[in-house]
Design a protein around this motif. Structure first.
Motif, mmCIF file in Angstrom:
data_model
loop_
_atom_site.group_PDB
_atom_site.id
_atom_site.type_symbol
_atom_site.label_atom_id
_atom_site.label_comp_id
_atom_site.label_asym_id
_atom_site.label_seq_id
_atom_site.Cartn_x
_atom_site.Cartn_y
_atom_site.Cartn_z
ATOM 1 N N VAL A 104 -27.977 -5.572 -0.073
ATOM 2 C CA VAL A 104 -27.283 -6.853 -0.145
ATOM 3 C C VAL A 104 -27.273 -7.456 1.250
ATOM 4 O O VAL A 104 -26.642 -6.919 2.167
ATOM 5 N N GLY A 105 -28.005 -8.566 1.401
ATOM 6 C CA GLY A 105 -28.014 -9.345 2.641
ATOM 7 C C GLY A 105 -27.906 -8.516 3.902
ATOM 8 O O GLY A 105 -28.590 -7.502 4.056
ATOM 9 N N PRO A 106 -27.031 -8.917 4.818
ATOM 10 C CA PRO A 106 -26.928 -8.247 6.112
ATOM 11 C C PRO A 106 -26.287 -6.852 6.041
ATOM 12 O O PRO A 106 -26.331 -6.111 7.015
ATOM 13 N N MET A 107 -25.723 -6.466 4.883
ATOM 14 C CA MET A 107 -25.150 -5.122 4.751
ATOM 15 C C MET A 107 -26.238 -4.075 4.593
ATOM 16 O O MET A 107 -25.982 -2.885 4.720
ATOM 17 N N GLY A 108 -27.456 -4.502 4.275
ATOM 18 C CA GLY A 108 -28.565 -3.564 4.123
ATOM 19 C C GLY A 108 -28.397 -2.702 2.877
ATOM 20 O O GLY A 108 -27.904 -3.159 1.845
ATOM 21 N N LEU A 109 -28.807 -1.454 2.989
ATOM 22 C CA LEU A 109 -28.777 -0.512 1.865
ATOM 23 C C LEU A 109 -27.331 -0.255 1.438
ATOM 24 O O LEU A 109 -26.518 0.220 2.228
ATOM 25 N N THR A 110 -27.028 -0.593 0.182
ATOM 26 C CA THR A 110 -25.658 -0.458 -0.316
ATOM 27 C C THR A 110 -25.538 0.508 -1.480
ATOM 28 O O THR A 110 -24.439 0.968 -1.786
ATOM 29 N N CYS A 111 -26.646 0.803 -2.149
ATOM 30 C CA CYS A 111 -26.571 1.630 -3.346
ATOM 31 C C CYS A 111 -27.893 2.383 -3.531
ATOM 32 O O CYS A 111 -28.968 1.824 -3.276
ATOM 33 N N ILE A 112 -27.804 3.646 -3.962
ATOM 34 C CA ILE A 112 -28.979 4.496 -4.167
ATOM 35 C C ILE A 112 -28.803 5.193 -5.512
ATOM 36 O O ILE A 112 -27.768 5.811 -5.756
ATOM 37 N N ALA A 113 -29.809 5.102 -6.385
ATOM 38 C CA ALA A 113 -29.783 5.799 -7.670
ATOM 39 C C ALA A 113 -30.877 6.857 -7.679
ATOM 40 O O ALA A 113 -32.000 6.597 -7.243
ATOM 41 N N VAL A 114 -30.539 8.047 -8.166
ATOM 42 C CA VAL A 114 -31.484 9.161 -8.192
ATOM 43 C C VAL A 114 -31.732 9.559 -9.641
ATOM 44 O O VAL A 114 -30.794 9.867 -10.392
ATOM 45 N N ASP A 115 -32.994 9.549 -10.043
ATOM 46 C CA ASP A 115 -33.418 9.832 -11.408
ATOM 47 C C ASP A 115 -33.045 11.254 -11.821
ATOM 48 O O ASP A 115 -33.272 12.211 -11.076
#
Length: 179
Positions: free
Chosen positions: A76-87
């Motif tokens: 999200v914009g300047p916040m960069g990486l905000t969420c990671i989903a692992v299969d």
């Protein structure tokens, strides 16, 4: 994928999942995954969150089919990486405090996570999907079908100024069913 064949990643709540640190740019996260032998799909714009663009990138092992994603990252914009989903079926096994988080029957993870949360004086929270999650740990288990079995697909996030809770942090496409 057999458990023994999965790459193992450590989880530091609200900081990092394996080589991925919350706040990384798309380029930094892609570089971290490419050094692990993954391929990346093109960056997709999912829409906006307030004034900011929300982006997604999918990563898979080089030998995986093009339509598969072992790890999905959201920005999200300047916040960069905000969420990671692992299969649940092929993503790396993510370990927190000795607890295997990915690719398990949801009831087993719920029992183990509940015991851990209670023993560390943290709140036991029920996710919108009815599983045990934690704002303090930045985790929201989701389920993923594996034939006739459900397994845990973990979504990791870091709520901050743009999202007050894990539910706010998780992109809409992660709330859908996964196969």
């Amino acid at each position: 994928m057999a458990e023994a064949d999965r790459e193992r990643w450590d989880y530091t709540p609200l900081e990092r999942v394996g080589p991925l640190r919350f706040g990384m740019s798309v380029e930094e996260a892609t570089g971290a995954m490419l050094t692990r032998g993954c391929t990346a799909d093109a960056v997709v714009e999912l829409g906006t969150f307030g004034p900011f663009k929300q982006l997604r990138t999918r990563f898979r092992r080089a030998d995986a089919p093009w339509y598969h994603a072992d790890v999905v990252t959201y920005y999200v914009g300047p916040m960069g990486l905000t969420c990671i989903a692992v299969d649940a079926l092929s993503g790396p096994q993510v370990i927190y405090e000795g607890i295997r988080l990915v690719g398990r029957p949801p009831s087993e993870l719920s029992d183990e996570l509940t015991a851990h949360l209670l023993s560390t004086d943290r709140s036991v929270e029920i996710t919108p999907g009815g599983d045990i999650g934690s704002q303090d740990l930045g985790i929201m288990p989701r389920v993923q079908r594996a034939g006739d079995v459900l397994l845990t697909r973990l979504v990791f996030g870091r709520p901050n100024d743009w999202a007050n809770t894990m539910s706010d942090c998780v992109p809409a496409d992660e709330m859908l069913g996964h196969y």
